[in-house]
Design a protein around this motif. Structure first.
Motif, mmCIF file in Angstrom:
data_model
loop_
_atom_site.group_PDB
_atom_site.id
_atom_site.type_symbol
_atom_site.label_atom_id
_atom_site.label_comp_id
_atom_site.label_asym_id
_atom_site.label_seq_id
_atom_site.Cartn_x
_atom_site.Cartn_y
_atom_site.Cartn_z
ATOM 1 N N LEU A 25 0.831 -1.203 0.000
ATOM 2 C CA LEU A 25 0.000 0.000 0.000
ATOM 3 C C LEU A 25 0.868 1.256 0.000
ATOM 4 N N ILE A 26 1.937 1.250 0.795
ATOM 5 C CA ILE A 26 2.823 2.415 0.836
ATOM 6 C C ILE A 26 3.529 2.598 -0.505
ATOM 7 N N LEU A 27 3.995 1.493 -1.111
ATOM 8 C CA LEU A 27 4.656 1.586 -2.410
ATOM 9 C C LEU A 27 3.699 2.111 -3.478
ATOM 10 N N GLY A 32 1.572 6.526 -6.811
ATOM 11 C CA GLY A 32 0.418 7.348 -7.156
ATOM 12 C C GLY A 32 0.670 8.824 -6.932
ATOM 13 N N ILE A 33 1.334 9.173 -5.830
ATOM 14 C CA ILE A 33 1.639 10.579 -5.542
ATOM 15 C C ILE A 33 2.568 11.152 -6.606
ATOM 16 N N ILE A 34 3.530 10.352 -7.081
ATOM 17 C CA ILE A 34 4.483 10.844 -8.083
ATOM 18 C C ILE A 34 3.808 11.029 -9.444
ATOM 19 N N LEU A 35 2.983 10.054 -9.849
ATOM 20 C CA LEU A 35 2.402 10.091 -11.188
ATOM 21 C C LEU A 35 1.115 10.903 -11.274
ATOM 22 N N CYS A 36 0.461 11.122 -10.162
ATOM 23 C CA CYS A 36 -0.831 11.824 -10.192
ATOM 24 C C CYS A 36 -0.744 13.193 -10.870
ATOM 25 N N GLY A 103 -8.453 12.676 -14.376
ATOM 26 C CA GLY A 103 -7.015 12.481 -14.524
ATOM 27 C C GLY A 103 -6.325 12.304 -13.192
ATOM 28 N N ALA A 104 -6.733 13.086 -12.186
ATOM 29 C CA ALA A 104 -6.124 12.944 -10.862
ATOM 30 C C ALA A 104 -6.441 11.576 -10.256
ATOM 31 N N ALA A 105 -7.704 11.140 -10.368
ATOM 32 C CA ALA A 105 -8.081 9.840 -9.808
ATOM 33 C C ALA A 105 -7.382 8.700 -10.546
ATOM 34 N N TYR A 106 -7.327 8.786 -11.872
ATOM 35 C CA TYR A 106 -6.683 7.726 -12.644
ATOM 36 C C TYR A 106 -5.173 7.690 -12.385
ATOM 37 N N GLY A 107 -4.540 8.863 -12.297
ATOM 38 C CA GLY A 107 -3.110 8.912 -12.042
ATOM 39 C C GLY A 107 -2.730 8.409 -10.672
ATOM 40 N N PHE A 108 -3.648 8.489 -9.716
ATOM 41 C CA PHE A 108 -3.333 8.025 -8.364
ATOM 42 C C PHE A 108 -3.658 6.547 -8.175
ATOM 43 N N PHE A 109 -4.835 6.116 -8.625
ATOM 44 C CA PHE A 109 -5.277 4.756 -8.329
ATOM 45 C C PHE A 109 -4.725 3.722 -9.307
ATOM 46 N N SER A 110 -4.425 4.102 -10.543
ATOM 47 C CA SER A 110 -3.918 3.122 -11.503
ATOM 48 C C SER A 110 -2.561 2.546 -11.082
ATOM 49 N N PRO A 111 -1.567 3.344 -10.649
ATOM 50 C CA PRO A 111 -0.309 2.740 -10.157
ATOM 51 C C PRO A 111 -0.507 1.886 -8.914
ATOM 52 N N MET A 112 -1.413 2.308 -8.028
ATOM 53 C CA MET A 112 -1.660 1.513 -6.822
ATOM 54 C C MET A 112 -2.273 0.166 -7.177
ATOM 55 N N LEU A 113 -3.215 0.169 -8.110
ATOM 56 C CA LEU A 113 -3.837 -1.083 -8.533
ATOM 57 C C LEU A 113 -2.825 -1.997 -9.211
ATOM 58 N N ALA A 114 -1.975 -1.415 -10.058
ATOM 59 C CA ALA A 114 -0.958 -2.216 -10.753
ATOM 60 C C ALA A 114 0.050 -2.801 -9.776
ATOM 61 N N THR A 115 0.340 -2.123 -8.675
ATOM 62 C CA THR A 115 1.275 -2.634 -7.674
ATOM 63 C C THR A 115 0.766 -3.919 -7.042
ATOM 64 N N PHE A 116 -0.518 -3.979 -6.742
ATOM 65 C CA PHE A 116 -1.082 -5.190 -6.155
ATOM 66 C C PHE A 116 -1.272 -6.285 -7.204
ATOM 67 N N THR A 138 0.784 3.499 -17.443
ATOM 68 C CA THR A 138 -0.239 4.480 -17.072
ATOM 69 C C THR A 138 -0.120 5.734 -17.923
ATOM 70 N N VAL A 139 1.112 6.155 -18.200
ATOM 71 C CA VAL A 139 1.316 7.322 -19.064
ATOM 72 C C VAL A 139 0.789 7.037 -20.467
ATOM 73 N N LYS A 140 1.079 5.851 -21.001
ATOM 74 C CA LYS A 140 0.599 5.514 -22.344
ATOM 75 C C LYS A 140 -0.926 5.442 -22.381
ATOM 76 N N ARG A 141 -1.517 4.878 -21.348
ATOM 77 C CA ARG A 141 -2.985 4.783 -21.335
ATOM 78 C C ARG A 141 -3.639 6.150 -21.207
ATOM 79 N N SER A 142 -2.943 7.115 -20.589
ATOM 80 C CA SER A 142 -3.513 8.466 -20.519
ATOM 81 C C SER A 142 -3.614 9.090 -21.913
ATOM 82 N N PHE A 143 -2.614 8.831 -22.780
ATOM 83 C CA PHE A 143 -2.710 9.292 -24.163
ATOM 84 C C PHE A 143 -3.837 8.569 -24.898
#
Length: 584
Positions: A25-27, A32-36, A103-116, A138-143
């Motif tokens: 969760l911390i990772l 998420g904080i970095i990519l959001c 964009g903020a929600a996707y940038g935060f939750f997508s990396p967290m989901l991928a981590t698990f 996540t960056v590619k999917r945003s495009f």
């Protein structure tokens, strides 16, 4: 993996899992904080640029289509013009704010989901994937999201408005508004809003404590026993957050009830206008309270029924109820007659889209190589020209028609895919409402094709009609074979072709389909260029040199410029290269 049974075993499993979960969760939180901010910036800037850039065109073209359509009467056009202006004024604001929040929600939750997801069963090199997954993808999917939004605002919007502008009168009559009932409808809408807003809010406030404690009880029970949402590792962080944020969820449900009361209340205006009775509108206001109370009891698993009265607010309520019951019985009958051999595997919408695109790619390669479809058609489809409808609409419609024809001949209960093994039925179909909009009408068309008992000549004629109906000029110039002698038979085939074209047009308006279809057609052009030793392909009206195939005999039976070959099955099985559609 089976969860442990017994209180102490469950508690020990939970204690051992807790540090592992907290580390992931911390990772994920750090990623998420970095990519959001980056993802939020990309999506908000991209979607905002599309929205603001196309807004003047949307404004002008919307009014042009409304004023020029024959389906709407003059008074209704006069009423719609100011209402549409309000929607168009608020559209950029909604789109920009939605892009920022999304964009903020996707940038935060997508990396967290991928981590698990990286530590799921069967994963290799989990440490690397825990750090890497959810970053660059996540960056590619945003495009990709921006691209799909562009397709929606550009292609889908103009396709819908063109249908409004071009389509003629429905049953010889245009839609008109009855001004006599508008004042009564507005009064009933205001009364419904006032009553429902107050009463429904009170009901929601009274039921909120029950929802709060019942939700906490269920979540804590699943947390200790590793059941429900806590069974899968990927769902654990969200289930854990649900315990902490459950009061916010209850507050959101309370706010949602208040917002829904506005819609329920104003629907009284619709009832008054449809039933031409102010009294029935008042009856609906009373019935809407009972409808909400019963629905909330079902959601919270409380006792059925309601303490509020539920008067009838429709004049033909009996006929409506009977028709719904008949539809439900037909659906249940259809489900009972559906049979499977072997294990039932639920299909996904993307799998079915990929199967359709593979068919489009296969038939597209054959048609281009035979000169039935020119490279100019493909380029026109990429530039959204009207002459490109043979590619963007006709080709997918033809592939769907071949699937329905194959299913009808195989006496399938649903729709049979091109592998002659996978079958889509009401049991294994994707469980989403959007898919039902297309699946049920296609099953009906399949049954109509089966009932028509088409001859081979009629199958060829209908296939060409489905392919070329999007371009009337090409349809007149092309030799599609002799139509049926019976005018009734010809009208039935024309109706089937129009319905298939209409359903395909609706499918093509979804942005994901458009992006994948463009990729598929690009692969067709590249493959044909590679086969013919060409380094590049121009956009002119040239065609790729023809190759002999069974498709010539099947598709152009009476054409003097095509040749029949005995080696068609070799081309269809060997020279047609089927490649998987790349999913971005």
């Amino acid at each position: 993996m089976e969860p442990p049974r017994g209180f102490f075993a469950s508690l020990w499993s939970f204690i051992c899992f807790l540090p592992y979960f907290i580390g992931l969760l911390i990772l994920g939180f750090i990623k998420g904080i970095i990519l959001c901010p980056l993802i939020c910036l990309l999506m908000s800037v991209g979607n905002s640029a599309v929205t603001l850039g196309l807004w003047p065109v949307h404004l002008c073209y919307t009014y042009y289509c409304i004023l020029s359509t024959k389906q709407l009467g003059p008074v209704l056009k006069l009423v719609l013009c100011p209402l549409v202006l309000v929607l168009l004024v608020f559209w950029p604001i909604i789109a920009v704010l939605g892009s920022i929040l999304g964009g903020a929600a996707y940038g935060f939750f997508s990396p967290m989901l991928a981590t698990f997801q990286a530590v799921g069963e069967g994963k290799t090199n989990q440490f690397f994937h825990c750090i890497y997954d959810g970053t660059w993808d996540t960056v590619k999917r945003s495009f990709t999201v921006v691209r799909d939004f562009l397709d929606m605002c550009y292609y889908s919007y103009f396709s819908i408005m063109d249908d409004l502008r071009v389509q003629g009168l429905s049953a010889g009559k245009y839609y008109e508004i009855r001004l006599l009932y508008v004042p009564g409808a507005l009064i009933a809408g205001v009364l419904g809003f006032m009553v429902d807003m107050i009463v429904i809010s009170i009901i929601a406030i009274c039921k909120s404590p029950y929802m709060l404690f019942k939700g906490w009880h269920r979540l804590f029970h699943d947390c200790v026993g590793r059941e429900g949402p806590f069974l899968e590792t990927i769902c654990v962080p969200f289930a854990g957050l649900a315990i902490l944020l459950w009061p916010l969820a209850v507050a959101g449900a309370l706010l949602g009830s208040m917002v829904s009361s506005i819609i329920l209340g104003f629907y009284a205006a619709v009832v008054v206008y449809q039933e031409s009775s102010f009294w029935l509108g008042l009856c609906y206001i009373a019935a809407s309270l009972s409808i909400y109370d019963e629905y909330s009891n079902d959601v919270l698993d409380m006792s059925e029924g309601s303490c509020f009265p539920r008067p009838k607010y429709r004049k033909n309520a009996a006929s409506v109820t009977s028709s719904r019951a008949a539809s439900f019985s037909r659906l249940q009958s259809f489900k009972r007659t559906t049979s499977f051999s072997g294990r039932i595997v639920e299909l996904r919408s993307l799998e079915l889209v990929d199967a359709l695109l593979k068919e489009c790619q296969r038939y597209g390669e054959i048609m281009v190589s035979e000169g039935i479809i020119t490279l100019k058609d493909i380029e026109d489809a990429k530039s959204y020209k009207d002459s490109g409808k043979i590619i963007s609409i006709g080709l997918p419609a033809y592939c769907i028609f071949q699937g329905l024809l194959r299913s009808a001949k195989a006496n399938s209960a649903g729709i049979l895919l091109s592998d002659n093994v996978t079958e889509i039925t009401s049991t294994n179909r994707p469980k989403d409402a959007v898919f039902d909009w297309f699946f049920n009408p296609l099953v009906i068309i399949k049954e109509q094709i089966k009932a028509e008992n088409l001859s081979e000549a009629e199958e060829l004629y209908l296939g060409k009609l489905v392919l070329l109906s999007g371009d009337p000029e090409r349809l007149k110039k092309s030799d599609i074979g002799a139509p049926p002698e019976s005018e009734l038979r010809r009208a039935e085939l024309d109706g089937l072709a129009r319905r298939l074209q209409g359903i395909t047009r609706s499918i093509s308006r979804y942005p994901t389909f458009r992006r994948r279809f463009d990729t598929s057609m690009k692969m067709v052009v590249e493959e044909l260029a590679k086969k013919n030793g060409e380094s590049s392909i121009s956009s002119g009206p040239q065609t790729v040199p023809r190759s002999k195939s069974l498709f010539v005999r099947m598709f152009s039976q009476k054409s003097s410029r095509t040749r029949t070959s005995k080696h068609g099955s070799d081309l269809e099985a060997g020279s047609v290269v089927e490649r998987d559609v790349e999913i971005i």
